[in-house]
Design a protein around this motif. Structure first.
Motif, PDB file in Angstrom:
ATOM      1  N   TYR A   8       0.812  -1.218   0.000  1.00  0.00           N
ATOM      2  CA  TYR A   8       0.000   0.000   0.000  1.00  0.00           C
ATOM      3  C   TYR A   8       0.849   1.273   0.000  1.00  0.00           C
ATOM      4  CZ  TYR A   8      -3.708  -3.275   1.213  1.00  0.00           C
ATOM      5  OH  TYR A   8      -4.596  -4.323   1.205  1.00  0.00           O
ATOM      6  N   VAL A   9       2.143   1.128  -0.270  1.00  0.00           N
ATOM      7  CA  VAL A   9       3.049   2.275  -0.302  1.00  0.00           C
ATOM      8  C   VAL A   9       3.768   2.311  -1.636  1.00  0.00           C
ATOM      9  CG1 VAL A   9       5.027   3.397   0.817  1.00  0.00           C
ATOM     10  CG2 VAL A   9       3.398   2.109   2.181  1.00  0.00           C
ATOM     11  N   GLY A  10       3.989   3.506  -2.159  1.00  0.00           N
ATOM     12  CA  GLY A  10       4.707   3.635  -3.427  1.00  0.00           C
ATOM     13  C   GLY A  10       5.177   5.050  -3.655  1.00  0.00           C
ATOM     14  N   GLY A  11       5.766   5.290  -4.821  1.00  0.00           N
ATOM     15  CA  GLY A  11       6.240   6.616  -5.174  1.00  0.00           C
ATOM     16  C   GLY A  11       5.102   7.513  -5.626  1.00  0.00           C
ATOM     17  N   PHE A  12       5.260   8.805  -5.402  1.00  0.00           N
ATOM     18  CA  PHE A  12       4.253   9.788  -5.773  1.00  0.00           C
ATOM     19  C   PHE A  12       4.175   9.895  -7.298  1.00  0.00           C
ATOM     20  CE2 PHE A  12       3.039  14.337  -6.435  1.00  0.00           C
ATOM     21  CZ  PHE A  12       1.746  14.224  -5.961  1.00  0.00           C
ATOM     22  N   THR A  13       2.936   9.777  -7.856  1.00  0.00           N
ATOM     23  CA  THR A  13       2.787   9.747  -9.320  1.00  0.00           C
ATOM     24  C   THR A  13       1.859  10.826  -9.862  1.00  0.00           C
ATOM     25  OG1 THR A  13       1.035   8.092  -9.058  1.00  0.00           O
ATOM     26  CG2 THR A  13       3.269   7.277  -9.480  1.00  0.00           C
ATOM     27  N   ASN A  14       0.706  11.023  -9.230  1.00  0.00           N
ATOM     28  CA  ASN A  14      -0.305  11.897  -9.808  1.00  0.00           C
ATOM     29  C   ASN A  14      -0.917  12.798  -8.744  1.00  0.00           C
ATOM     30  OD1 ASN A  14      -2.277  13.116 -11.297  1.00  0.00           O
ATOM     31  ND2 ASN A  14      -3.341  11.235 -11.899  1.00  0.00           N
ATOM     32  N   VAL A  15      -0.798  14.110  -8.930  1.00  0.00           N
ATOM     33  CA  VAL A  15      -1.295  15.076  -7.945  1.00  0.00           C
ATOM     34  C   VAL A  15      -2.803  14.979  -7.778  1.00  0.00           C
ATOM     35  CG1 VAL A  15      -1.452  17.532  -7.358  1.00  0.00           C
ATOM     36  CG2 VAL A  15       0.606  16.642  -8.482  1.00  0.00           C
ATOM     37  N   SER A  16      -3.511  14.732  -8.853  1.00  0.00           N
ATOM     38  CA  SER A  16      -4.981  14.751  -8.818  1.00  0.00           C
ATOM     39  C   SER A  16      -5.593  13.421  -8.394  1.00  0.00           C
ATOM     40  CB  SER A  16      -5.515  15.129 -10.208  1.00  0.00           C
ATOM     41  OG  SER A  16      -5.097  14.177 -11.169  1.00  0.00           O
ATOM     42  N   ASP A  17      -4.778  12.416  -8.158  1.00  0.00           N
ATOM     43  CA  ASP A  17      -5.292  11.100  -7.783  1.00  0.00           C
ATOM     44  C   ASP A  17      -5.725  11.099  -6.316  1.00  0.00           C
ATOM     45  OD1 ASP A  17      -5.936   8.471  -7.454  1.00  0.00           O
ATOM     46  OD2 ASP A  17      -4.077   7.678  -8.305  1.00  0.00           O
ATOM     47  N   THR A  18      -7.029  10.959  -6.061  1.00  0.00           N
ATOM     48  CA  THR A  18      -7.547  11.003  -4.685  1.00  0.00           C
ATOM     49  C   THR A  18      -7.372   9.667  -3.963  1.00  0.00           C
ATOM     50  OG1 THR A  18      -9.756  10.425  -5.501  1.00  0.00           O
ATOM     51  CG2 THR A  18      -9.233  12.770  -5.232  1.00  0.00           C
ATOM     52  N   ASN A  19      -6.932   8.633  -4.670  1.00  0.00           N
ATOM     53  CA  ASN A  19      -6.747   7.329  -4.044  1.00  0.00           C
ATOM     54  C   ASN A  19      -5.386   7.187  -3.368  1.00  0.00           C
ATOM     55  OD1 ASN A  19      -9.260   6.263  -4.740  1.00  0.00           O
ATOM     56  ND2 ASN A  19      -8.541   5.775  -6.807  1.00  0.00           N
ATOM     57  N   GLN A  20      -4.601   8.256  -3.391  1.00  0.00           N
ATOM     58  CA  GLN A  20      -3.306   8.195  -2.730  1.00  0.00           C
ATOM     59  C   GLN A  20      -3.094   9.442  -1.869  1.00  0.00           C
ATOM     60  OE1 GLN A  20      -0.763   7.716  -6.152  1.00  0.00           O
ATOM     61  NE2 GLN A  20      -0.598   9.903  -6.518  1.00  0.00           N
ATOM     62  N   MET A  21      -2.426   9.230  -0.711  1.00  0.00           N
ATOM     63  CA  MET A  21      -2.159  10.329   0.207  1.00  0.00           C
ATOM     64  C   MET A  21      -0.659  10.421   0.443  1.00  0.00           C
ATOM     65  SD  MET A  21      -3.444  10.949   4.133  1.00  0.00           S
ATOM     66  CE  MET A  21      -2.367   9.673   4.802  1.00  0.00           C
ATOM     67  N   LYS A  22      -0.099  11.618   0.242  1.00  0.00           N
ATOM     68  CA  LYS A  22       1.331  11.810   0.434  1.00  0.00           C
ATOM     69  C   LYS A  22       1.692  11.657   1.913  1.00  0.00           C
ATOM     70  CE  LYS A  22       3.586  15.012  -1.742  1.00  0.00           C
ATOM     71  NZ  LYS A  22       4.006  16.350  -2.257  1.00  0.00           N
ATOM     72  N   VAL A  23       2.786  10.921   2.167  1.00  0.00           N
ATOM     73  CA  VAL A  23       3.307  10.798   3.529  1.00  0.00           C
ATOM     74  C   VAL A  23       4.699  11.417   3.628  1.00  0.00           C
ATOM     75  CG1 VAL A  23       1.948   8.808   4.244  1.00  0.00           C
ATOM     76  CG2 VAL A  23       4.069   8.434   2.987  1.00  0.00           C
ATOM     77  N   THR A  24       5.331  11.661   2.474  1.00  0.00           N
ATOM     78  CA  THR A  24       6.566  12.438   2.388  1.00  0.00           C
ATOM     79  C   THR A  24       6.478  13.231   1.086  1.00  0.00           C
ATOM     80  OG1 THR A  24       7.862  10.797   1.155  1.00  0.00           O
ATOM     81  CG2 THR A  24       7.851  10.597   3.563  1.00  0.00           C
ATOM     82  N   GLU A  25       7.561  13.932   0.762  1.00  0.00           N
ATOM     83  CA  GLU A  25       7.567  14.715  -0.475  1.00  0.00           C
ATOM     84  C   GLU A  25       7.462  13.826  -1.710  1.00  0.00           C
ATOM     85  OE1 GLU A  25       7.461  17.953  -0.956  1.00  0.00           O
ATOM     86  OE2 GLU A  25       7.317  18.299   1.189  1.00  0.00           O
ATOM     87  N   SER A  26       7.935  12.578  -1.621  1.00  0.00           N
ATOM     88  CA  SER A  26       7.982  11.722  -2.810  1.00  0.00           C
ATOM     89  C   SER A  26       7.275  10.385  -2.642  1.00  0.00           C
ATOM     90  CB  SER A  26       9.444  11.463  -3.201  1.00  0.00           C
ATOM     91  OG  SER A  26      10.157  10.889  -2.121  1.00  0.00           O
ATOM     92  N   CYS A  27       6.663  10.132  -1.467  1.00  0.00           N
ATOM     93  CA  CYS A  27       6.036   8.836  -1.215  1.00  0.00           C
ATOM     94  C   CYS A  27       4.555   9.010  -0.857  1.00  0.00           C
ATOM     95  CB  CYS A  27       6.746   8.103  -0.086  1.00  0.00           C
ATOM     96  SG  CYS A  27       8.506   7.765  -0.407  1.00  0.00           S
ATOM     97  N   VAL A  28       3.762   8.007  -1.203  1.00  0.00           N
ATOM     98  CA  VAL A  28       2.327   8.040  -0.923  1.00  0.00           C
ATOM     99  C   VAL A  28       1.875   6.711  -0.327  1.00  0.00           C
ATOM    100  CG1 VAL A  28       1.815   9.665  -2.785  1.00  0.00           C
ATOM    101  CG2 VAL A  28       1.741   7.204  -3.248  1.00  0.00           C
ATOM    102  N   VAL A  29       0.735   6.779   0.351  1.00  0.00           N
ATOM    103  CA  VAL A  29       0.030   5.577   0.795  1.00  0.00           C
ATOM    104  C   VAL A  29      -1.224   5.471  -0.048  1.00  0.00           C
ATOM    105  CG1 VAL A  29      -1.222   4.477   2.686  1.00  0.00           C
ATOM    106  CG2 VAL A  29       0.906   5.684   3.145  1.00  0.00           C
ATOM    107  N   PHE A  30      -1.430   4.315  -0.676  1.00  0.00           N
ATOM    108  CA  PHE A  30      -2.619   4.113  -1.493  1.00  0.00           C
ATOM    109  C   PHE A  30      -3.819   3.804  -0.608  1.00  0.00           C
ATOM    110  CE2 PHE A  30       0.990   2.579  -4.138  1.00  0.00           C
ATOM    111  CZ  PHE A  30       0.973   3.622  -5.055  1.00  0.00           C
ATOM    112  N   GLN A  31      -4.971   4.256  -1.049  1.00  0.00           N
ATOM    113  CA  GLN A  31      -6.181   4.076  -0.257  1.00  0.00           C
ATOM    114  C   GLN A  31      -6.534   2.597  -0.148  1.00  0.00           C
ATOM    115  OE1 GLN A  31      -9.676   6.184  -1.644  1.00  0.00           O
ATOM    116  NE2 GLN A  31     -10.190   6.711   0.460  1.00  0.00           N
ATOM    117  N   MET A  32      -6.883   2.200   1.082  1.00  0.00           N
ATOM    118  CA  MET A  32      -7.232   0.804   1.338  1.00  0.00           C
ATOM    119  C   MET A  32      -8.745   0.630   1.337  1.00  0.00           C
ATOM    120  SD  MET A  32      -4.742   0.016   4.594  1.00  0.00           S
ATOM    121  CE  MET A  32      -3.005   0.473   4.576  1.00  0.00           C
ATOM    122  N   ASN A  33      -9.144  -0.604   1.156  1.00  0.00           N
ATOM    123  CA  ASN A  33     -10.541  -0.966   1.349  1.00  0.00           C
ATOM    124  C   ASN A  33     -10.942  -0.677   2.796  1.00  0.00           C
ATOM    125  OD1 ASN A  33     -12.572  -3.155   2.327  1.00  0.00           O
ATOM    126  ND2 ASN A  33     -12.843  -3.059   0.104  1.00  0.00           N
TER     127      ASN A  33
END
Length: 299
Positions: free
Chosen positions: A144-169
């Motif tokens: 559920y963690v990955g690199g930051f890809t799309n600013v407008s994607d609401t399914n991911q939340m930034k946790v650092t400047e370059s990393c995001v957590v993807f939305q879980m069920n």
């Protein structure tokens, strides 16, 4: 914002240096003498805190990954996984310190007294258990963690400047929060219970020593100093943990990224691994004697 980051850099640097000093001290102590159970636990806690500081602030390890040209996606998974594992290990080892010290100072007529002579054996089993549980428990989070890809994607939340957590069920998110909270509450409850037990023992011991007019002996007791140190660490841990837990849960539930709140949260999260070595250094007479010798040699 820049001033907050500068404070975070200073805090991380201070914490890493203090923990490195302790790691070398405990390593030489363990290799050069017959190690005490508390020395072995403190050495592991110091090592865990170094990794926790290096990954928690998205500062040091990130720069190393960039120098090695490692893909951002892999970097985010690695740093997030290591940080979550070390956070769990920090809690478990602090809990172990509290439990083992309670056993160490327990009276000879208590139920815990029979475990005193086998502390080292139980400690090895405990280490294997907590390392295995924490390494496996947090392994599912890397999906559920990955690199930051799309600013407008609401399914991911930034946790650092370059990393995001993807939305879980919602079910998975609720299950994860429930299991994590249950584990944390159990460990904190054990810490508070053993701490209360140690306070009662110290209070009774102090009353007996006053009655025998030997209060000076109590003040010089290594067991009392070690117990007071662990009580102080438990107090700091419980306060800092609940502040961090409230901030983390709020961000996770509302699914909102705020760089200022995130930086403050990192500062809070790094407070315990920064405070711990300073408490050990100021309370351990062996370390104080080493520092005095180094100071005399410098003149």
């Amino acid at each position: 914002m820049s001033s907050l980051k500068n404070v975070l850099y200073i805090q991380t640097g201070l914490g890493v240096l203090a923990n490195l000093f302790l790691l070398f001290f405990y390593s030489f102590t363990i290799l050069g003498h017959r190690p005490k159970p508390m020395d072995l636990m403190s050495c592991q806690l110091t090592f865990v805190h170094i990794l926790m500081l290096l990954t928690g602030g998205d500062i040091w390890l990130t720069n190393i990954f960039e120098l090695l040209n490692i893909e951002n996606h892999i970097k985010c998974k690695a740093t997030f996984y290591i940080n979550r594992v070390t956070r769990g290990l920090s809690m478990c080892i602090t809990c172990l310190l509290s439990v083992f010290q309670a056993v160490t100072i327990s009276p000879s007529n208590s139920l815990l007294a029979k475990f005193k002579h086998e502390l080292k054996k139980y400690m090895i089993y405990a280490f294997l258990c907590i390392w295995s549980l924490n390494l496996s428990f947090n392994s599912n989070l890397i999906f559920y963690v990955g690199g930051f890809t799309n600013v407008s994607d609401t399914n991911q939340m930034k946790v650092t400047e370059s990393c995001v957590v993807f939305q879980m069920n919602y079910v998975i998110r609720g299950l994860f929060i429930t299991v994590t909270t249950s584990r944390d509450v159990f460990l904190v409850a054990v810490m508070l219970t053993t701490s209360a037990y140690m306070v009662i023992i110290l209070f009774r011991h102090q009353r007996q020593c006053k009655h025998l007019h030997s209060i000076s002996h109590l003040r010089a007791s290594p067991e009392k100093r070690a117990t007071q140190t662990i009580l102080l660490l438990v107090f700091f841990f419980v306060v800092i943990y609940w502040v961090d837990f409230i901030m983390s849960s709020t961000s996770f539930l509302v699914w909102m990224y705020d760089p200022v709140i995130l930086t403050i949260q990192k500062f809070v999260m790094n407070a315990y691994p920064t405070i711990t070595p300073l408490v050990h250094i100021s309370s351990d007479k062996r370390i104080i004697n080493v520092l005095k010798i180094l100071q005399l040699k410098s003149y």
